[in-house]
Structures are given as structure tokens and as C-alpha cells.
Motif scaffolding. Sequence first.
Motif, PDB file in Angstrom:
ATOM      1  N   ALA A   1      14.490  -7.658  -4.118  1.00  0.00           N
ATOM      2  CA  ALA A   1      13.572  -7.103  -3.111  1.00  0.00           C
ATOM      3  C   ALA A   1      14.183  -7.209  -1.726  1.00  0.00           C
ATOM      4  CB  ALA A   1      12.250  -7.878  -3.146  1.00  0.00           C
TER       5      ALA A   1
ATOM      6  N   VAL B   1     -14.490  -3.948   2.202  1.00  0.00           N
ATOM      7  CA  VAL B   1     -15.196  -4.385   3.413  1.00  0.00           C
ATOM      8  C   VAL B   1     -15.195  -3.230   4.399  1.00  0.00           C
ATOM      9  CG1 VAL B   1     -15.097  -5.968   5.382  1.00  0.00           C
ATOM     10  CG2 VAL B   1     -14.512  -6.789   3.078  1.00  0.00           C
TER      11      VAL B   1
ATOM     12  N   LEU C   1      -9.743  -4.479  10.873  1.00  0.00           N
ATOM     13  CA  LEU C   1     -11.142  -4.926  10.799  1.00  0.00           C
ATOM     14  C   LEU C   1     -11.514  -5.851  11.952  1.00  0.00           C
ATOM     15  CD1 LEU C   1     -10.906  -4.613   7.159  1.00  0.00           C
ATOM     16  CD2 LEU C   1     -13.150  -4.267   8.178  1.00  0.00           C
TER      17      LEU C   1
ATOM     18  N   GLY D   1       3.980 -12.150   7.063  1.00  0.00           N
ATOM     19  CA  GLY D   1       5.214 -11.359   7.083  1.00  0.00           C
ATOM     20  C   GLY D   1       6.080 -11.518   5.846  1.00  0.00           C
TER      21      GLY D   1
ATOM     22  N   ALA E   1      -8.053 -10.879  -1.445  1.00  0.00           N
ATOM     23  CA  ALA E   1      -7.603 -11.720  -2.570  1.00  0.00           C
ATOM     24  C   ALA E   1      -6.124 -11.513  -2.847  1.00  0.00           C
ATOM     25  CB  ALA E   1      -8.438 -11.430  -3.816  1.00  0.00           C
TER      26      ALA E   1
ATOM     27  N   ARG F   1       4.214  -5.824   4.131  1.00  0.00           N
ATOM     28  CA  ARG F   1       4.123  -7.214   4.588  1.00  0.00           C
ATOM     29  C   ARG F   1       3.272  -7.256   5.853  1.00  0.00           C
ATOM     30  NH1 ARG F   1       9.680  -6.006   4.304  1.00  0.00           N
ATOM     31  NH2 ARG F   1      10.872  -7.139   2.719  1.00  0.00           N
TER      32      ARG F   1
HETATM   33  C1  LIG Z   1       9.435  -6.357  -0.690  1.00  0.00           C
HETATM   34  C2  LIG Z   1       8.822  -7.669  -0.337  1.00  0.00           C
HETATM   35  C3  LIG Z   1       9.489  -8.838  -0.663  1.00  0.00           C
HETATM   36  C4  LIG Z   1       8.939 -10.069  -0.320  1.00  0.00           C
HETATM   37  N1  LIG Z   1       9.572 -11.204  -0.706  1.00  0.00           N
HETATM   38  C5  LIG Z   1       9.026 -12.417  -0.413  1.00  0.00           C
HETATM   39  C6  LIG Z   1       9.641 -13.619  -0.850  1.00  0.00           C
HETATM   40  O1  LIG Z   1      10.634 -13.607  -1.571  1.00  0.00           O
HETATM   41  N2  LIG Z   1       9.083 -14.795  -0.467  1.00  0.00           N
HETATM   42  C7  LIG Z   1       7.973 -14.846   0.329  1.00  0.00           C
HETATM   43  O2  LIG Z   1       7.548 -15.939   0.684  1.00  0.00           O
HETATM   44  N3  LIG Z   1       7.324 -13.720   0.724  1.00  0.00           N
HETATM   45  C8  LIG Z   1       7.833 -12.511   0.370  1.00  0.00           C
HETATM   46  N4  LIG Z   1       7.210 -11.362   0.766  1.00  0.00           N
HETATM   47  C9  LIG Z   1       6.026 -11.461   1.631  1.00  0.00           C
HETATM   48  C10 LIG Z   1       4.743 -11.758   0.861  1.00  0.00           C
HETATM   49  O3  LIG Z   1       4.702 -10.996  -0.328  1.00  0.00           O
HETATM   50  C11 LIG Z   1       3.537 -11.428   1.754  1.00  0.00           C
HETATM   51  O4  LIG Z   1       3.657 -12.103   2.986  1.00  0.00           O
HETATM   52  C12 LIG Z   1       2.240 -11.877   1.093  1.00  0.00           C
HETATM   53  O5  LIG Z   1       2.095 -11.278  -0.163  1.00  0.00           O
HETATM   54  C13 LIG Z   1       1.036 -11.533   1.978  1.00  0.00           C
HETATM   55  O6  LIG Z   1      -0.104 -11.973   1.294  1.00  0.00           O
HETATM   56  P1  LIG Z   1      -1.558 -11.662   1.865  1.00  0.00           P
HETATM   57  O7  LIG Z   1      -2.521 -12.308   0.947  1.00  0.00           O
HETATM   58  O8  LIG Z   1      -1.602 -11.987   3.312  1.00  0.00           O
HETATM   59  O9  LIG Z   1      -1.652 -10.057   1.802  1.00  0.00           O
HETATM   60  P2  LIG Z   1      -1.996  -9.112   0.542  1.00  0.00           P
HETATM   61  O10 LIG Z   1      -1.365  -9.606  -0.703  1.00  0.00           O
HETATM   62  O11 LIG Z   1      -1.724  -7.724   0.965  1.00  0.00           O
HETATM   63  O12 LIG Z   1      -3.555  -9.331   0.370  1.00  0.00           O
HETATM   64  C14 LIG Z   1      -4.508  -8.744   1.229  1.00  0.00           C
HETATM   65  C15 LIG Z   1      -5.678  -8.338   0.349  1.00  0.00           C
HETATM   66  O13 LIG Z   1      -6.714  -7.805   1.189  1.00  0.00           O
HETATM   67  C16 LIG Z   1      -7.295  -6.724   0.507  1.00  0.00           C
HETATM   68  N5  LIG Z   1      -7.955  -5.836   1.461  1.00  0.00           N
HETATM   69  C17 LIG Z   1      -7.394  -5.154   2.499  1.00  0.00           C
HETATM   70  N6  LIG Z   1      -8.333  -4.449   3.157  1.00  0.00           N
HETATM   71  C18 LIG Z   1      -9.509  -4.679   2.529  1.00  0.00           C
HETATM   72  C19 LIG Z   1     -10.844  -4.261   2.759  1.00  0.00           C
HETATM   73  N7  LIG Z   1     -11.174  -3.414   3.743  1.00  0.00           N
HETATM   74  N8  LIG Z   1     -11.815  -4.726   1.928  1.00  0.00           N
HETATM   75  C20 LIG Z   1     -11.530  -5.595   0.913  1.00  0.00           C
HETATM   76  N9  LIG Z   1     -10.284  -6.013   0.658  1.00  0.00           N
HETATM   77  C21 LIG Z   1      -9.279  -5.573   1.458  1.00  0.00           C
HETATM   78  C22 LIG Z   1      -6.121  -6.046  -0.180  1.00  0.00           C
HETATM   79  O14 LIG Z   1      -6.557  -5.223  -1.270  1.00  0.00           O
HETATM   80  C23 LIG Z   1      -5.285  -7.228  -0.622  1.00  0.00           C
HETATM   81  O15 LIG Z   1      -5.578  -7.635  -1.943  1.00  0.00           O
HETATM   82  C24 LIG Z   1       7.708 -10.123   0.394  1.00  0.00           C
HETATM   83  C25 LIG Z   1       7.025  -8.936   0.688  1.00  0.00           C
HETATM   84  C26 LIG Z   1       7.559  -7.712   0.305  1.00  0.00           C
HETATM   85  C27 LIG Z   1       6.800  -6.461   0.606  1.00  0.00           C
END
Ligand SMILES: Cc1cc2nc3c(=O)[nH]c(=O)nc-3n(C[C@H](O)[C@H](O)[C@H](O)COP(=O)(O)OP(=O)(O)OC[C@H]3O[C@@H](n4cnc5c(N)ncnc54)[C@H](O)[C@@H]3O)c2cc1C
Length: 413
Positions: free
Chosen positions: A314, A224, A260, A383, A8, A358
Motif C-alpha cells: 500500500a 448521520v 459534519l 492520517g 465505526a 486517509r
Molecule cells: C492506502 C493506505 C494505507 C495505509 N496504511 C497504513 C498503515 O500501514 N498503518 C497505519 O497505521 N495506518 C495506515 N493507513 C491509515 C489508516 O488506515 C487510517 O488512518 C485509519 O483507517 C482511519 O480510521 P478512522 O476510523 O479514522 O476512519 P475510517 O476507517 O474511514 O472510519 C470512519 C467511519 O465513519 C463512517 N462515516 C463517515 N461519514 C458518516 C456519516 N455521515 N454517518 C455515519 N457514518 C459515517 C464511515 O463509513 C467509516 O466507517 C493507511 C491508509 C491508506 C488509505
Amino acid sequence: MKIVVLGAGVVGVASAWYLAEAGHEVTVIERRAEPGLEASFANGGQISAAHAEPWASPAVVPKVLRWLGREEAPLLFRPRADPAQWEWALRFALECIPGRFERNCRALAGLAAYSRDCLRALRAKTGIRYDELSRGILHFATSRRDFEALASHAEAMRALGVQREVKSAAQCVALEPALEHSEDRVVGGLYSGSDESGDAFKFTRELARLAREKGVRFEMDAPVRGIEAAAGEVQSIALERGRAQADAYVVSLGSYSPLLLRPLGIRIPVYPLKGYSITLPLGPADAQAAPSVSLTDEAFRIVISRLGSRLRAAGTAELAGYDASVNSVRCAAIVRRVRSLFPQLGAATTVDNWAGLRPATPTNVPLIGRTGLKNLFLNTGHGTLGWTLACGSGRALADLVSGRRPPVDFAFA
Ligand SMILES: Cc1cc2nc3c(=O)[nH]c(=O)nc-3n(C[C@H](O)[C@H](O)[C@H](O)COP(=O)(O)OP(=O)(O)OC[C@H]3O[C@@H](n4cnc5c(N)ncnc54)[C@H](O)[C@@H]3O)c2cc1C
């Protein structure tokens, strides 16, 4: 169809929203107590559709060499005894070869523009609020060499239909007057007026609330343990307590997606690329001293966004495995740079330091679509651009699961 979305973060929640919009019965499974607490929590806030580029480029190679051994370096490799890390680093280096950068930019440009349009449509439809600002992004340089490189790159990107206006120093300051007092003088920059900014965590939390109202179920505090497959398809999801079953499954587990998938024999080139952010509360006297146009600082590779009464900065990328601890040296370097760019900012009483992983591919192009298992889909690997690409990726994923072709030119799996 019954669909289970794993994860999520902003990508998983956007996937769940668009799947529900497409008429599916959706359950999201997440190990944390709330959506958006990992990589989506305190990112740079940029919706950088006209600046959607990978870090891997020919221009980054000399910079990486200059930064070697510096603890404050924007891009840092901390070698570990982890073959996945070395493989990722090697593939990243290969993506710096001329030609590949342009190919990856092309792949990202279409999806990013589509995603921005999906976000705007979602905003118009639901009225979702997340400290959003539609004031564009200004990518500025503080050295002539960087400015010339940015300007010539803007020319190349125009051929891909990505519009960035080249701005002189005076024009940059006219666009964002808070830059006028910068100790490091702005030499020029690129401006894209159609870009936006906003708080990804607030967005994720709000979209989850709207999705719940639509009937999406959220199973929180539910780690998970494994994805169980037989006869070419997923049979169930093993949770710490019990199992979950559906007709189709979506993996949006951020940096943890490859861990996973590996036991199923599915290898994806996603590795955690750690970044840091700092958030400063703004007082009433900071209204003019802090920027409201979202900024990218080429010299330090940090992004700066105004989020309501806070200023977020950031950046930095560290290849350091799954260690998500906060390094105060790197956060202090970001604070110093922000203060030197905006010296009139008042002394903040508190600064929130944060680190996030990321989920990065070496190309920075996400993995969206089918896998070798017929009911298992991916939406992961976004990323540095997960917030920018979340809505378009979620909507495209919902189309693919529903057996439709998404209306965007992108190499879906
Ligand atoms: C410093 C920084 C600055 C950034 N700036 C930008 C920006 O300005 N603009 C932009 O577009 N992007 C930016 N990004 C990138 C962006 O934040 C990420 O690409 C994005 O948040 C990824 O989202 P996600 O849902 O894939 O991952 P996540 O938000 O990590 O979500 C994955 C979810 O899976 C859950 N999970 C993992 N393993 C399990 C498990 N075994 N069981 C159940 N749940 C699990 C986690 O708890 C998490 O909630 C930035 C990132 C960083 C770190």
C-alpha cells in the motif's frame, strides 16, 4: 454515562471498546453495513510505532518537485475548486519547514509507543486475532543517497527515544531473505524489531464483535445527517431515520469528520489523502518468495505486509478531494514494484485493488479530546497512522471522557 460514537472505523471501534471498558454505556452509529469498510479496510497493515512520522518533511520537498506531473508519483496533487484542499496543501507545505517535522515526530512518537503497548495488552487480555505478526519493520533503501538520509535521520530520532537499528545490505537480506532476489538491489535500511503488522479490517471487525459482547450497541446502515447543538452542547444526532441522544458524543468519522463539524462552527484541518493498496493471494510455493517482516520501500514509499496467506502492498498519497475511485494505473505501479522486489513470487490469479481516504491533518498528528461544545469530543485525523495509533487514541479518549488524564505525553485538546 451514555456515549454515542459516530463512525465505526478502526478509530471509532477502538474508542467504543475503551469507553465500554471504562464502564460507559456506548452506542456506535455507522452508515455502512459493517464496521471498518472505509479507510480501515485494506491499509498497509503496519503498526509502525518506531516509524511514526508525518509525510510532511524537508526531505519530501525535492522529491515532490521530481514527481510533479507523473501519474505514478507517490505524492500527487490534483487541484480542485475546493478552498479546503488548497488550504490543506499550503499548511502541508508549511509543515515541511525544518523544525516542524521534528516537532511533529515528537508529538507522534509518544502516542505511537503508548498505542503499541495498548494493542499488546488488548491482545493478551482478549486473544484477538487479525493475521498479526510481531517480526518488526524494515525500512529499506535502494539508493545510497536514500540510505544515507535514512541513517542520519535514525540518529536524530534516537534523541527522541525512538530506536531504529541501521542495517547494511547483507543484514537487511539476513533479516528478510525474500529481498535477496530483488531486481533493484537493497543498499541498506533501518530496522525496528518492536514494530508489528496485521490486518486492520479483521481487527476492527473482531474488536466490534468483542465490544458487542460487552454490551456496546452498533447501529449500522445509519447515516448521520447532522449534529444538533444548543446552549453550548450537543443535544442530539440527526439520523436519516430518527435521532440519537446521549450524555457525550465522539466524532470518529474519518475524512468526513470536518463536513459534519463545520455547520457547528468547528473547523478542523482534516482532508482526505487518498491511498491505494493491492492484495495478492499467496500460494504454497510463495512461502519463501514473499516477505514476512513488514517492509517500507523508501524509493516508492510503499509498505508491504504479509497478512496470513496474502501479501498487501500500500502507499501513494493523492490530494484529490472525496473521490474514492480506484485508479488502475497507480495500482499497477504498486504491483510492478512488488514483482520487481520479489521476482520469485508466483503469478497470482487475482489481485485486489483498493483505494481509501486517509483522514489527514497537515502535521499527521491526530485531533483527540474536547471541542468548544462541552459534551462533544474528537478522535479523528490519524492520517497515515490510524491503525498504529488506534488503540492508544481510543484508550486516551476514554480517559478524557471519564475526566482522567491519559498516561501519555500528547497535546490533547
Ligand atoms: C492506502 C493506505 C494505507 C495505509 N496504511 C497504513 C498503515 O500501514 N498503518 C497505519 O497505521 N495506518 C495506515 N493507513 C491509515 C489508516 O488506515 C487510517 O488512518 C485509519 O483507517 C482511519 O480510521 P478512522 O476510523 O479514522 O476512519 P475510517 O476507517 O474511514 O472510519 C470512519 C467511519 O465513519 C463512517 N462515516 C463517515 N461519514 C458518516 C456519516 N455521515 N454517518 C455515519 N457514518 C459515517 C464511515 O463509513 C467509516 O466507517 C493507511 C491508509 C491508506 C488509505
